[in-house]
Design a protein around this motif. Sequence first.
Motif, short mmCIF file in Angstrom:
data_model
loop_
_atom_site.label_atom_id
_atom_site.label_comp_id
_atom_site.label_asym_id
_atom_site.label_seq_id
_atom_site.Cartn_x
_atom_site.Cartn_y
_atom_site.Cartn_z
N ALA A 144 0.85 -1.21 0.00
CA ALA A 144 0.00 0.00 0.00
C ALA A 144 0.88 1.25 0.00
O ALA A 144 1.95 1.26 0.61
CB ALA A 144 -0.85 -0.02 1.27
N LEU A 145 0.42 2.27 -0.67
CA LEU A 145 1.17 3.51 -0.71
C LEU A 145 1.06 4.21 0.64
O LEU A 145 0.03 4.12 1.32
CB LEU A 145 0.60 4.43 -1.80
N PRO A 146 2.11 4.91 1.07
CA PRO A 146 2.03 5.65 2.34
C PRO A 146 0.94 6.72 2.23
O PRO A 146 0.57 7.14 1.12
CB PRO A 146 3.42 6.30 2.46
N PRO A 147 0.42 7.19 3.38
CA PRO A 147 -0.67 8.17 3.39
C PRO A 147 -0.36 9.41 2.52
O PRO A 147 0.78 9.88 2.52
CB PRO A 147 -0.75 8.58 4.87
N GLY A 148 -1.36 9.87 1.80
CA GLY A 148 -1.21 11.09 0.99
C GLY A 148 -0.80 10.80 -0.44
O GLY A 148 -0.95 11.65 -1.32
N TRP A 149 -0.28 9.60 -0.67
CA TRP A 149 0.22 9.28 -2.02
C TRP A 149 -0.88 8.67 -2.87
O TRP A 149 -1.72 7.91 -2.37
CB TRP A 149 1.39 8.31 -1.94
N GLU A 150 -0.88 8.96 -4.16
CA GLU A 150 -1.78 8.28 -5.10
C GLU A 150 -1.08 8.15 -6.44
O GLU A 150 -0.09 8.84 -6.72
CB GLU A 150 -3.08 9.08 -5.25
N ARG B 224 2.39 7.58 -19.01
CA ARG B 224 2.81 6.57 -18.02
C ARG B 224 2.39 7.03 -16.63
O ARG B 224 2.18 8.23 -16.40
CB ARG B 224 4.32 6.36 -18.08
N PRO B 225 2.23 6.08 -15.69
CA PRO B 225 1.79 6.46 -14.34
C PRO B 225 2.90 7.16 -13.56
O PRO B 225 4.09 6.92 -13.81
CB PRO B 225 1.45 5.11 -13.69
N TYR B 226 2.50 8.04 -12.66
CA TYR B 226 3.46 8.63 -11.73
C TYR B 226 2.79 8.70 -10.36
O TYR B 226 1.59 8.42 -10.23
CB TYR B 226 3.93 10.00 -12.22
N TYR B 227 3.59 9.03 -9.32
CA TYR B 227 3.07 9.05 -7.94
C TYR B 227 3.00 10.50 -7.49
O TYR B 227 3.94 11.28 -7.70
CB TYR B 227 3.97 8.22 -7.03
N PHE B 228 1.87 10.84 -6.88
CA PHE B 228 1.65 12.24 -6.46
C PHE B 228 1.20 12.25 -5.00
O PHE B 228 0.35 11.45 -4.60
CB PHE B 228 0.58 12.89 -7.36
#
Length: 155
Positions: free
Chosen positions: A7-13, A22-26
């Motif tokens: 799971a991504l850490p809180p706040g990340w999507e 391509r996908p990126y993390y925000f």
Amino acid sequence: MSKEHSALPPGWEVRMSSKHNRPYYFNTESKESRWEPPPARDQKLGAKHILVKHEGSRRPSSWREETITRTEAEAVDMINAILQRLISKDKPERFEDIAAAESDCSSAKRGGDLGLFEPGAMQKPFEDAVLGLKVGKISGPVKTQSGVHIILRTR
Ligand SMILES: O=C(N[C@H](Cc1nc2ccccc2[nH]1)C(=O)O)c1cc2ccccc2s1
């Protein structure tokens, strides 16, 4: 679980970059964006450090000095002088060499290497400083109940 699927850490999507297709993390809190997945919070951390203790340290004694009486201010001055030696342009000294000779932590015998540790294992100011560093980077002076540290993040 492997890093990519935990799971991504809180706040990340995850978002899709239309420009790069391509996908990126925000991170919606910090507004940080990155191509690679943020490290999961349960990942072990790694660091080397140089510790200068002082009279108010939790254990004002070390392999170097039976009873440590310097003040915290003097410890900060010593740490800043060591920082200058680490970042000097003409003759930078190796982190491990200074740690082995001058750190008041028993890890001095291992060039300051603390090995890998779980989140939550080290005093919070120390762990927060590690998390605030990219791997390979060196902190400024960091205060814990043990004294004043310079930290090099290794993982
Ligand atoms: O707590 C330790 N040493 C204390 C000083 C100290 N206090 C710390 C607080 C945070 C991180 C490292 C720290 N080292 C001492 O020698 O009085 C550790 C020594 C070592 C040696 C090898 C691996 C982990 C550790 S943690």
